[in-house]
Structures are given as C-alpha cells and as structure tokens.
Scaffold this motif. Structure first.
Motif, PDB file in Angstrom:
ATOM      1  N   GLY A  42       0.783  -1.231   0.000  1.00 13.01           N
ATOM      2  CA  GLY A  42       0.000   0.000   0.000  1.00 13.01           C
ATOM      3  C   GLY A  42       0.813   1.277   0.000  1.00 13.01           C
ATOM      4  N   LEU A  43       2.076   1.196  -0.371  1.00 13.65           N
ATOM      5  CA  LEU A  43       2.946   2.371  -0.433  1.00 13.65           C
ATOM      6  C   LEU A  43       3.296   2.655  -1.893  1.00 13.65           C
ATOM      7  CD1 LEU A  43       5.191   1.281   2.537  1.00 13.65           C
ATOM      8  CD2 LEU A  43       3.540   3.154   2.557  1.00 13.65           C
ATOM      9  N   PRO A  44       2.450   3.397  -2.611  1.00 11.91           N
ATOM     10  CA  PRO A  44       2.619   3.582  -4.053  1.00 11.91           C
ATOM     11  C   PRO A  44       3.854   4.380  -4.458  1.00 11.91           C
ATOM     12  CG  PRO A  44       0.867   4.977  -3.251  1.00 11.91           C
ATOM     13  CD  PRO A  44       1.275   4.091  -2.104  1.00 11.91           C
ATOM     14  N   TYR A  45       4.435   5.164  -3.558  1.00 13.41           N
ATOM     15  CA  TYR A  45       5.614   5.967  -3.915  1.00 13.41           C
ATOM     16  C   TYR A  45       6.871   5.380  -3.285  1.00 13.41           C
ATOM     17  CZ  TYR A  45       1.874   9.037  -5.290  1.00 13.41           C
ATOM     18  OH  TYR A  45       0.741   9.538  -5.871  1.00 13.41           O
ATOM     19  N   ALA A  46       6.952   4.056  -3.263  1.00 17.30           N
ATOM     20  CA  ALA A  46       8.009   3.342  -2.560  1.00 17.30           C
ATOM     21  C   ALA A  46       9.407   3.724  -3.020  1.00 17.30           C
ATOM     22  CB  ALA A  46       7.804   1.838  -2.712  1.00 17.30           C
ATOM     23  N   GLU A  47       9.604   3.958  -4.309  1.00 15.43           N
ATOM     24  CA  GLU A  47      10.956   4.269  -4.791  1.00 15.43           C
ATOM     25  C   GLU A  47      11.500   5.533  -4.144  1.00 15.43           C
ATOM     26  OE1 GLU A  47       7.765   5.731  -7.198  1.00 15.43           O
ATOM     27  OE2 GLU A  47       8.423   3.666  -7.189  1.00 15.43           O
ATOM     28  N   GLN A  48      10.619   6.415  -3.704  1.00 19.32           N
ATOM     29  CA  GLN A  48      11.043   7.653  -3.046  1.00 19.32           C
ATOM     30  C   GLN A  48      11.395   7.420  -1.573  1.00 19.32           C
ATOM     31  OE1 GLN A  48       7.831  10.386  -3.688  1.00 19.32           O
ATOM     32  NE2 GLN A  48       8.011  10.282  -5.909  1.00 19.32           N
ATOM     33  N   LEU A  49      11.009   6.264  -1.037  1.00 18.41           N
ATOM     34  CA  LEU A  49      11.229   5.976   0.376  1.00 18.41           C
ATOM     35  C   LEU A  49      12.535   5.245   0.663  1.00 18.41           C
ATOM     36  CD1 LEU A  49       7.661   4.692   1.321  1.00 18.41           C
ATOM     37  CD2 LEU A  49       8.564   7.019   1.533  1.00 18.41           C
ATOM     38  N   LEU A  50      13.133   4.610  -0.337  1.00 20.56           N
ATOM     39  CA  LEU A  50      14.267   3.718  -0.104  1.00 20.56           C
ATOM     40  C   LEU A  50      15.448   4.367   0.605  1.00 20.56           C
ATOM     41  CD1 LEU A  50      14.388   1.535  -3.343  1.00 20.56           C
ATOM     42  CD2 LEU A  50      13.343   1.024  -1.122  1.00 20.56           C
ATOM     43  N   ASP A  51      15.666   5.643   0.411  1.00 22.86           N
ATOM     44  CA  ASP A  51      16.794   6.324   1.047  1.00 22.86           C
ATOM     45  C   ASP A  51      16.363   7.244   2.182  1.00 22.86           C
ATOM     46  OD1 ASP A  51      18.945   5.222  -0.510  1.00 22.86           O
ATOM     47  OD2 ASP A  51      18.165   6.380  -2.192  1.00 22.86           O
ATOM     48  N   ASP A  52      15.133   7.076   2.653  1.00 23.21           N
ATOM     49  CA  ASP A  52      14.622   7.892   3.747  1.00 23.21           C
ATOM     50  C   ASP A  52      14.691   7.083   5.040  1.00 23.21           C
ATOM     51  OD1 ASP A  52      13.163   9.313   5.619  1.00 23.21           O
ATOM     52  OD2 ASP A  52      11.587   9.875   4.206  1.00 23.21           O
ATOM     53  N   PRO A  53      15.625   7.411   5.945  1.00 24.72           N
ATOM     54  CA  PRO A  53      15.784   6.626   7.171  1.00 24.72           C
ATOM     55  C   PRO A  53      14.568   6.652   8.091  1.00 24.72           C
ATOM     56  CG  PRO A  53      17.173   8.577   7.241  1.00 24.72           C
ATOM     57  CD  PRO A  53      16.574   8.517   5.858  1.00 24.72           C
ATOM     58  N   ALA A  54      13.666   7.597   7.903  1.00 20.11           N
ATOM     59  CA  ALA A  54      12.433   7.602   8.687  1.00 20.11           C
ATOM     60  C   ALA A  54      11.513   6.455   8.259  1.00 20.11           C
ATOM     61  CB  ALA A  54      11.708   8.938   8.540  1.00 20.11           C
ATOM     62  N   TRP A  55      11.682   5.984   7.023  1.00 21.21           N
ATOM     63  CA  TRP A  55      10.846   4.912   6.479  1.00 21.21           C
ATOM     64  C   TRP A  55      11.562   3.577   6.373  1.00 21.21           C
ATOM     65  CZ3 TRP A  55       5.762   4.670   5.442  1.00 21.21           C
ATOM     66  CH2 TRP A  55       5.048   5.869   5.466  1.00 21.21           C
ATOM     67  N   VAL A  56      12.855   3.608   5.980  1.00 18.21           N
ATOM     68  CA  VAL A  56      13.577   2.369   5.670  1.00 18.21           C
ATOM     69  C   VAL A  56      14.861   2.274   6.479  1.00 18.21           C
ATOM     70  CG1 VAL A  56      14.741   1.059   3.851  1.00 18.21           C
ATOM     71  CG2 VAL A  56      12.655   2.327   3.318  1.00 18.21           C
ATOM     72  N   GLN A  57      15.042   1.114   7.101  1.00 18.89           N
ATOM     73  CA  GLN A  57      16.302   0.821   7.786  1.00 18.89           C
ATOM     74  C   GLN A  57      16.993  -0.303   7.034  1.00 18.89           C
ATOM     75  OE1 GLN A  57      16.077  -1.166  11.601  1.00 18.89           O
ATOM     76  NE2 GLN A  57      17.919  -0.128  12.277  1.00 18.89           N
ATOM     77  N   TRP A  58      18.210  -0.031   6.566  1.00 24.77           N
ATOM     78  CA  TRP A  58      19.031  -1.043   5.895  1.00 24.77           C
ATOM     79  C   TRP A  58      19.921  -1.681   6.960  1.00 24.77           C
ATOM     80  CZ3 TRP A  58      18.779  -2.074   0.629  1.00 24.77           C
ATOM     81  CH2 TRP A  58      18.037  -1.186  -0.132  1.00 24.77           C
ATOM     82  N   ARG A  59      19.817  -2.984   7.160  1.00 24.66           N
ATOM     83  CA  ARG A  59      20.602  -3.680   8.185  1.00 24.66           C
ATOM     84  C   ARG A  59      21.655  -4.562   7.537  1.00 24.66           C
ATOM     85  NH1 ARG A  59      16.052  -5.824  12.406  1.00 24.66           N
ATOM     86  NH2 ARG A  59      15.362  -3.776  13.105  1.00 24.66           N
ATOM     87  N   GLY A  60      22.879  -4.434   8.019  1.00 20.72           N
ATOM     88  CA  GLY A  60      23.953  -5.298   7.540  1.00 20.72           C
ATOM     89  C   GLY A  60      24.260  -5.072   6.080  1.00 20.72           C
TER      90      GLY A  60
END
Length: 69
Positions: A42-60
């Motif tokens: 349900g997140l239609p603008y996902a490509e804009q979220l990938l580098d936003d630490p408020a939305w995405v946490q990259w682990r390891g």
C-alpha cells in the motif's frame, strides 16, 4: 521509533529479506523487488522511500546491495 520498513542483511545465497511493519514482505534481489513489495503493502511511492531513514532501515551490508554475504 524505528523505521516501518526493514531491509535485512544479505543472505548467504543472495537477496535480502524485507519486512514491513514486522511482517515479511519477501526476499528482494534488487531495488525493483523492494519497490514491488512496498507497492503491494500500500505504499505507491516506494521508490522515493528507499533512502529515507524515517521509512527504511538497511541492516547489515551496504544499502542497495543484494549480493550473497
């Protein structure tokens, strides 16, 4: 508060598990897979979220890298 989307460390065989609000969305082998999982969640603008630490946490490992660990 932690990010609602977690892209976990690369697996031994390649790809990264993706969770959205604690639920497994799938195993991503590239950013396009992640975007599709997020779109289905349900997140239609996902490509804009990938580098936003408020939305995405990259682990390891490095962000946007999906090679085997």
């Amino acid at each position: 508060m932690s990010a609602p989307i977690v892209i976990h460390r690369p697996s031994a065989t390649g790809g990264r598990r993706v969770t959205v609000r604690g639920q497994i969305a799938g195993l991503a082998h590239d950013d396009a897979d992640v975007v599709e999982f997020l779109r289905r969640a349900g997140l239609p603008y996902a490509e804009q979220l990938l580098d936003d630490p408020a939305w995405v946490q990259w682990r390891g490992g490095r962000a946007h890298r999906y090679e085997a660990a």
